[in-house]
Design a protein around this motif. Structure first.
Motif, PDB file in Angstrom:
ATOM      1  N   PHE A 262       3.926  14.079  -5.335  1.00  0.00           N
ATOM      2  CA  PHE A 262       4.925  13.250  -4.636  1.00  0.00           C
ATOM      3  C   PHE A 262       4.367  11.872  -4.291  1.00  0.00           C
ATOM      4  O   PHE A 262       3.168  11.693  -4.072  1.00  0.00           O
ATOM      5  N   ILE A 263       5.278  10.919  -4.288  1.00  0.00           N
ATOM      6  CA  ILE A 263       4.911   9.505  -4.131  1.00  0.00           C
ATOM      7  C   ILE A 263       5.923   8.853  -3.182  1.00  0.00           C
ATOM      8  O   ILE A 263       7.125   9.008  -3.365  1.00  0.00           O
ATOM      9  N   PRO A 264       5.455   8.121  -2.174  1.00  0.00           N
ATOM     10  CA  PRO A 264       6.411   7.436  -1.296  1.00  0.00           C
ATOM     11  C   PRO A 264       6.767   6.052  -1.857  1.00  0.00           C
ATOM     12  O   PRO A 264       6.005   5.497  -2.647  1.00  0.00           O
ATOM     13  N   ARG A 265       7.854   5.498  -1.413  1.00  0.00           N
ATOM     14  CA  ARG A 265       8.266   4.167  -1.915  1.00  0.00           C
ATOM     15  C   ARG A 265       7.173   3.119  -1.678  1.00  0.00           C
ATOM     16  O   ARG A 265       6.899   2.294  -2.537  1.00  0.00           O
ATOM     17  N   ILE A 266       6.525   3.191  -0.518  1.00  0.00           N
ATOM     18  CA  ILE A 266       5.499   2.175  -0.224  1.00  0.00           C
ATOM     19  C   ILE A 266       4.387   2.216  -1.291  1.00  0.00           C
ATOM     20  O   ILE A 266       3.808   1.187  -1.638  1.00  0.00           O
ATOM     21  N   GLY A 267       4.121   3.388  -1.853  1.00  0.00           N
ATOM     22  CA  GLY A 267       3.103   3.508  -2.904  1.00  0.00           C
ATOM     23  C   GLY A 267       3.513   2.705  -4.134  1.00  0.00           C
ATOM     24  O   GLY A 267       2.689   2.007  -4.753  1.00  0.00           O
ATOM     25  N   ILE A 268       4.788   2.785  -4.484  1.00  0.00           N
ATOM     26  CA  ILE A 268       5.270   2.033  -5.654  1.00  0.00           C
ATOM     27  C   ILE A 268       5.267   0.531  -5.344  1.00  0.00           C
ATOM     28  O   ILE A 268       4.847  -0.283  -6.171  1.00  0.00           O
ATOM     29  N   LEU A 270       3.313  -1.120  -3.335  1.00  0.00           N
ATOM     30  CA  LEU A 270       1.937  -1.646  -3.373  1.00  0.00           C
ATOM     31  C   LEU A 270       1.433  -1.752  -4.812  1.00  0.00           C
ATOM     32  O   LEU A 270       0.752  -2.709  -5.175  1.00  0.00           O
ATOM     33  N   SER A 271       1.783  -0.768  -5.651  1.00  0.00           N
ATOM     34  CA  SER A 271       1.353  -0.821  -7.059  1.00  0.00           C
ATOM     35  C   SER A 271       1.995  -2.016  -7.762  1.00  0.00           C
ATOM     36  O   SER A 271       1.336  -2.734  -8.520  1.00  0.00           O
ATOM     37  N   LEU A 272       3.282  -2.238  -7.484  1.00  0.00           N
ATOM     38  CA  LEU A 272       3.960  -3.375  -8.129  1.00  0.00           C
ATOM     39  C   LEU A 272       3.317  -4.690  -7.692  1.00  0.00           C
ATOM     40  O   LEU A 272       3.189  -5.624  -8.475  1.00  0.00           O
ATOM     41  N   LYS A 273       2.864  -4.713  -6.439  1.00  0.00           N
ATOM     42  CA  LYS A 273       2.272  -5.948  -5.901  1.00  0.00           C
ATOM     43  C   LYS A 273       0.871  -6.206  -6.461  1.00  0.00           C
ATOM     44  O   LYS A 273       0.529  -7.337  -6.794  1.00  0.00           O
ATOM     45  N   HIS A 274       0.067  -5.133  -6.583  1.00  0.00           N
ATOM     46  CA  HIS A 274      -1.352  -5.353  -6.906  1.00  0.00           C
ATOM     47  C   HIS A 274      -1.770  -4.918  -8.304  1.00  0.00           C
ATOM     48  O   HIS A 274      -2.858  -5.268  -8.748  1.00  0.00           O
ATOM     49  N   MET A 275      -0.977  -4.085  -8.964  1.00  0.00           N
ATOM     50  CA  MET A 275      -1.380  -3.571 -10.273  1.00  0.00           C
ATOM     51  C   MET A 275      -0.361  -4.048 -11.305  1.00  0.00           C
ATOM     52  O   MET A 275       0.731  -3.470 -11.415  1.00  0.00           O
ATOM     53  N   PRO A 276      -0.710  -5.110 -12.029  1.00  0.00           N
ATOM     54  CA  PRO A 276       0.279  -5.777 -12.878  1.00  0.00           C
ATOM     55  C   PRO A 276       0.944  -4.877 -13.923  1.00  0.00           C
ATOM     56  O   PRO A 276       2.110  -5.116 -14.281  1.00  0.00           O
ATOM     57  N   ARG A 339       1.333   6.940 -10.469  1.00  0.00           N
ATOM     58  CA  ARG A 339       0.670   7.852  -9.526  1.00  0.00           C
ATOM     59  C   ARG A 339      -0.785   7.426  -9.289  1.00  0.00           C
ATOM     60  O   ARG A 339      -1.279   7.474  -8.157  1.00  0.00           O
ATOM     61  N   GLU A 340      -1.456   7.014 -10.371  1.00  0.00           N
ATOM     62  CA  GLU A 340      -2.870   6.652 -10.211  1.00  0.00           C
ATOM     63  C   GLU A 340      -3.040   5.253  -9.604  1.00  0.00           C
ATOM     64  O   GLU A 340      -3.923   5.011  -8.794  1.00  0.00           O
ATOM     65  N   ALA A 341      -2.134   4.332 -10.003  1.00  0.00           N
ATOM     66  CA  ALA A 341      -2.252   2.945  -9.540  1.00  0.00           C
ATOM     67  C   ALA A 341      -2.063   2.836  -8.034  1.00  0.00           C
ATOM     68  O   ALA A 341      -2.678   2.000  -7.376  1.00  0.00           O
ATOM     69  N   MET A 342      -1.228   3.705  -7.484  1.00  0.00           N
ATOM     70  CA  MET A 342      -0.955   3.563  -6.050  1.00  0.00           C
ATOM     71  C   MET A 342      -2.206   3.830  -5.202  1.00  0.00           C
ATOM     72  O   MET A 342      -2.311   3.344  -4.086  1.00  0.00           O
ATOM     73  N   VAL A 343      -3.159   4.565  -5.759  1.00  0.00           N
ATOM     74  CA  VAL A 343      -4.410   4.814  -5.038  1.00  0.00           C
ATOM     75  C   VAL A 343      -5.225   3.509  -5.015  1.00  0.00           C
ATOM     76  O   VAL A 343      -5.704   3.074  -3.967  1.00  0.00           O
ATOM     77  N   LEU A 344      -5.346   2.885  -6.183  1.00  0.00           N
ATOM     78  CA  LEU A 344      -6.142   1.653  -6.283  1.00  0.00           C
ATOM     79  C   LEU A 344      -5.470   0.487  -5.548  1.00  0.00           C
ATOM     80  O   LEU A 344      -6.137  -0.392  -5.014  1.00  0.00           O
ATOM     81  N   GLN A 400      -2.594   2.768   6.226  1.00  0.00           N
ATOM     82  CA  GLN A 400      -2.862   1.373   5.877  1.00  0.00           C
ATOM     83  C   GLN A 400      -2.685   0.513   7.122  1.00  0.00           C
ATOM     84  O   GLN A 400      -1.736   0.722   7.884  1.00  0.00           O
ATOM     85  N   GLN A 401      -3.575  -0.422   7.293  1.00  0.00           N
ATOM     86  CA  GLN A 401      -3.535  -1.250   8.507  1.00  0.00           C
ATOM     87  C   GLN A 401      -2.230  -2.047   8.595  1.00  0.00           C
ATOM     88  O   GLN A 401      -1.644  -2.403   7.562  1.00  0.00           O
ATOM     89  N   PRO A 402      -1.783  -2.341   9.828  1.00  0.00           N
ATOM     90  CA  PRO A 402      -0.612  -3.230   9.961  1.00  0.00           C
ATOM     91  C   PRO A 402      -0.962  -4.597   9.380  1.00  0.00           C
ATOM     92  O   PRO A 402      -2.144  -4.970   9.329  1.00  0.00           O
ATOM     93  N   LEU A 403       0.069  -5.351   8.982  1.00  0.00           N
ATOM     94  CA  LEU A 403      -0.193  -6.643   8.342  1.00  0.00           C
ATOM     95  C   LEU A 403      -0.697  -7.686   9.332  1.00  0.00           C
ATOM     96  O   LEU A 403      -1.388  -8.623   8.950  1.00  0.00           O
ATOM     97  N   ASP A 404      -0.360  -7.485  10.596  1.00  0.00           N
ATOM     98  CA  ASP A 404      -0.638  -8.565  11.549  1.00  0.00           C
ATOM     99  C   ASP A 404      -1.846  -8.315  12.452  1.00  0.00           C
ATOM    100  O   ASP A 404      -1.973  -8.951  13.479  1.00  0.00           O
TER     101      ASP A 404
END
Ligand SMILES: Cc1cc2nc3c(=O)[nH]c(=O)nc-3n(C[C@H](O)[C@H](O)[C@H](O)COP(=O)(O)OP(=O)(O)OC[C@H]3O[C@@H](n4cnc5c(N)ncnc54)[C@H](O)[C@@H]3O)c2cc1C
Length: 477
Positions: A262-268, A270-276, A339-344, A400-404
Motif C-alpha cells: 500500500f502507498i499513500p498519496r503523499i508518497g506519490i 514526493l516521488s513526482l517531486k523528487h524522482m523524475p 513503490r520504490e521511488a517513494m522511499v528514496l 516527515q518533518q513539517p515544512l516550516d
C-alpha cells in the motif's frame, strides 16, 4: 543525526592485522582510510563507524582462522554483508569488520531438490538471476537486492515484497554453514525439508545479526519459475477497503497473491517531486493506492481472466475506485518504480523518522488512524507516510518533518514520537521491528518491550555461543 565514532575500543596487538594479511592474501585487508569509508558509513547516514581494518576473506576456512585468532586475543568482530541494513547492525565501533563480499560463489544448484547452495557473500540479485537461468525461482526480493548479500538477508531475517506468498528469509533457508565465536565451523548445509533430529540450530543464527556466529554458506529453497504475472495498481478510498481487497484477492486468485503493497498519496506526490522518472498512473488523485501482483507457475491458464474477475468484483463492492493493469514488463517496472521511488523521495524532503512496525493485519487501520492523531498532537504539521507490505501486517510508518521547522528541532521530538508509536504498537499486539531487525538503533526498545524472560533467554544464548562477547558486541542486547 547520531554518529557512533568511538575510539578504537579493542586494542589490536602489534602485528595482528599483518598476521591476518597472511591468511587472506593481497586484496584481503583494507586499512586505507578513504577505501574504508564505504564499510564504515551506512545507508541512512545515521552512524559512522570506526575500525582498525576491513578484512575480506575468500572462503570459510579463512573466516574460521581469523575468528579463532580474534577469539584468542579477545578482539571484537563485526560481520558485514552489503552494508544496506537499516538499523546500524553492520556498524563497527572499534571492532574488526569481516566483510564477506569476496565469498560470492554459487556452490551448487540442485534443480530436482529445488535448492541452491551459496556462499554467504552472494549478492541477492545474482542469486535470483542464477536461479532463473536454471528455470527456478528464488523469491526473496527487496529494494537493496542489487547490493545486499544473502548472509546479511539471513542475519536480519529480511522480508521484502514477496513474504505474503513465500515467507521471509527464515522460511527460505534449509541449511547453514556458520563459523562459531571460537573459530569452529558448523556445517549444517542440509537440503532436507524434513529433519526432526533435535533443535533446529540454523534458526539460532537467522535474525541474530551476526551476534551468535558468522554465516558463511546457506542452502536455500527454490520454487518453480513464475510463468505469468498480473500486476495492477488501484486507488482505494480508505484502509478498511484495502484490507477487504486483500481478502478478496486471496480468495479470487486461489491464493496466488505474491505482492500486496500500500502507498499513500503523499508518497506519490514526493516521488513526482523528487524522482523524475515517476509517472502518476491514474488521472485523479486518491488517498490510498495498492500495488497487487498475482503469480502463476503456468502460462496461458487465464491468470488475466482471474485478475479481471477480481477487479470487477472489487469495483462492484466499492473496494477500488480506479486502477491500471500492467500490459507489459516495462509497465510493470514503472508501477513498481513508484513503490520504490517513494522511499528514496523522502530523503530530499528533510528529516524523516523511520519506523518499521507490524500489527495484526486487521488492526492496521486502527493503528494508522491512532498513530496519525498522536504524532500530530506532538508535532503539528508533521507528515506521516505510512506504506509498505500491508499483506504481512508490516507498516513503514515514516514521519516527515513539517515544512516550516528546522531539521534539528524536529529531530529533538524523535524520542517522544517513537515512544508514543511503540506504545501504541504494543497495545495492539504488534512488533516494534517487523523486518529491519534491531542493530544499535532499536536496542532501547528491546529493553522496554521485550519481557524479562525473553531477554534472559536471549542473553543465555549469547553467553553460551559467544562467551567473550566478541561477535558484534553492543548489537541486539
Ligand atoms: C533501499 C532499501 C530497501 C530495503 N528494503 C528492505 C525490505 O523490503 N525488507 C527488509 O527486510 N529489509 C530491507 N532493507 C534493509 C536491508 O537491505 C536488509 O536488512 C538486508 O537484508 C541487509 O543485508 P546486507 O548484506 O546489506 O547486510 P548488512 O547491512 O551488511 O548487515 C546487516 C546485519 O547482518 C549482519 N551480517 C551481515 N552478513 C552477515 C553474515 N554473513 N553472518 C552473520 N552476520 C551477518 C551484520 O553484522 C548486521 O548486523 C532495505 C534497505 C535498503 C537500503
Amino acid at each position: 543525526m547520531k554518529i557512533v565514532k568511538k575510539n578504537i575500543s579493542c586494542s589490536i596487538p602489534e602485528g595482528f592485522v599483518q598476521e591476518i594479511h597472511k591468511i587472506v592474501g593481497k586484496n584481503g585487508v583494507i586499512t586505507n582510510p578513504s577505501d574504508m569509508t564505504p564499510y564504515l558509513e551506512e545507508t541512512r547516514g545515521i552512524y559512522v563507524g570506526a575500525s582498525p581494518a576491513i578484512i575480506r576473506p575468500k572462503d570459510t576456512l579463512q573466516v574460521s582462522k581469523i575468528v579463532a585468532m580474534c577469539s584468542k586475543e579477545n578482539i571484537g568482530i563485526v560481520p558485514q554483508g552489503g552494508n544496506t541494513g537499516l538499523c546500524g547492525g553492520g556498524v563497527a565501533s572499534g571492532e574488526l569488520i569481516i566483510n564477506l563480499e569476496r565469498m560470492n560463489e554459487i556452490r551448487s544448484i540442485d534443480t530436482i531438490n529445488y535448492t541452491i547452495t551459496v556462499d554467504a557473500g552472494c549478492i541477492l540479485s545474482d542469486l535470483q538471476r542464477v536461479s532463473e537461468e536454471n528455470d527456478r525461482f528464488f523469491p526473496l526480493s527487496l529494494g537493496a537486492e542489487g547490493s545486499c548479500q544473502i548472509g546479511g538477508n539471513l542475519s536480519t531475517n529480511a522480508g521484502g515484497t514477496s513474504v505474503l506468498r513465500y515467507g521471509n528469509a527464515r522460511e527460505l533457508a534449509l541449511g547453514l554453514e556458520v563459523v562459531l565465536s571460537d573459530g569452529r565451523i558448523w556445517n549444517g548445509l542440509s537440503g532436507l525439508r524434513k529433519d526432526n533430529t533435535g533443535y533446529d540450530l540454523k534458526q539460532l543464527f537467522i535474525g541474530a545479526e551476526g551476534t551468535l556466529g558468522i554465516i558463511t554458506g546457506a542452502v536455500l529453497k527454490l520454487f518453480p519459475l513464475p510463468r505469468e504475472r498480473q500486476t495492477v495498481f488501484v486507488a482505494n478510498k480508505d484502509l478498511e477497503s484495502i484490507l477487504k481487497l486483500l481478502s478478496l484477492a486471496r480468495n479470487c486468485s486461489g491464493d496466488t497473491v505474491s505482492a500486496f503493497e500500500f502507498i499513500p498519496r503523499i508518497g506519490i506526490d514526493l516521488s513526482l517531486k523528487h524522482m523524475p522518472e515517476t509517472v502518476d498512473p491514474l488521472s485523479d488523485k486518491h488517498d490510498w493506492y495498492t500495488l497487487i501482483e498475482f503469480e502463476s507457475g503456468t502460462s496461458g491458464n487465464g491468470l488475466d481472466k482471474v485478475m479481471e474477475m477480481f477487479l470487477n468484483e472489487a469495483l462492484e463492492n466499492n473496494l477500488i475506485i480506479d486502477g491500471v493493469i500492467a500490459q507489459s514488463e516495462e509497465q510493470r517496472h514503472k508501477l513498481w518504480f513508484i513503490r520504490e521511488a517513494m522511499v528514496l523521495a523522502q530523503k530530499p524532503e528533510g528529516a524523516s523518522i523511520k519506523n518499521d512496525i507490524s500489527v495484526p493485519i486487521s488492526k492496521i487501520p486502527d493503528f494508522i488512524s491512532k498513530a496519525d492523531k498522536v504524532v500530530k498532537k506532538i508535532c503539528p504539521g508533521i507528515r506521516p507516510i505510512a506504506f509498505g507490505h500491508i499483506g504481512d501486517g508490516n507498516v513503514h510508518y515514516n514521519l516527515q518533518q513539517p515544512l516550516d521547522i528546522e531539521e534539528e528541532s524536529f529531530m529533538s521530538l524523535r524520542e517522544n514520537l517513537n515512544e508514543s508509536i511503540m506504545d501504541l504498537v504494543q497495545s495492539l499486539g504488534g512488533s516494534f521491528s517487523a523486518e529491519h531487525g534491531i542493530g544499535i538503533l532499536k536496542v532501547p526498545e528491546m529493553v522496554i518491550y521485550k519481557t524479562k524472560i525473553e531477554l534472559e533467554l536471549m542473553k543465555l544464548l549469547k553467553d553460551t555461543l559467544d562467551p567473550n562477547n566478541i561477535l558484534n558486541p553492543g548489537k541486539i542486547l
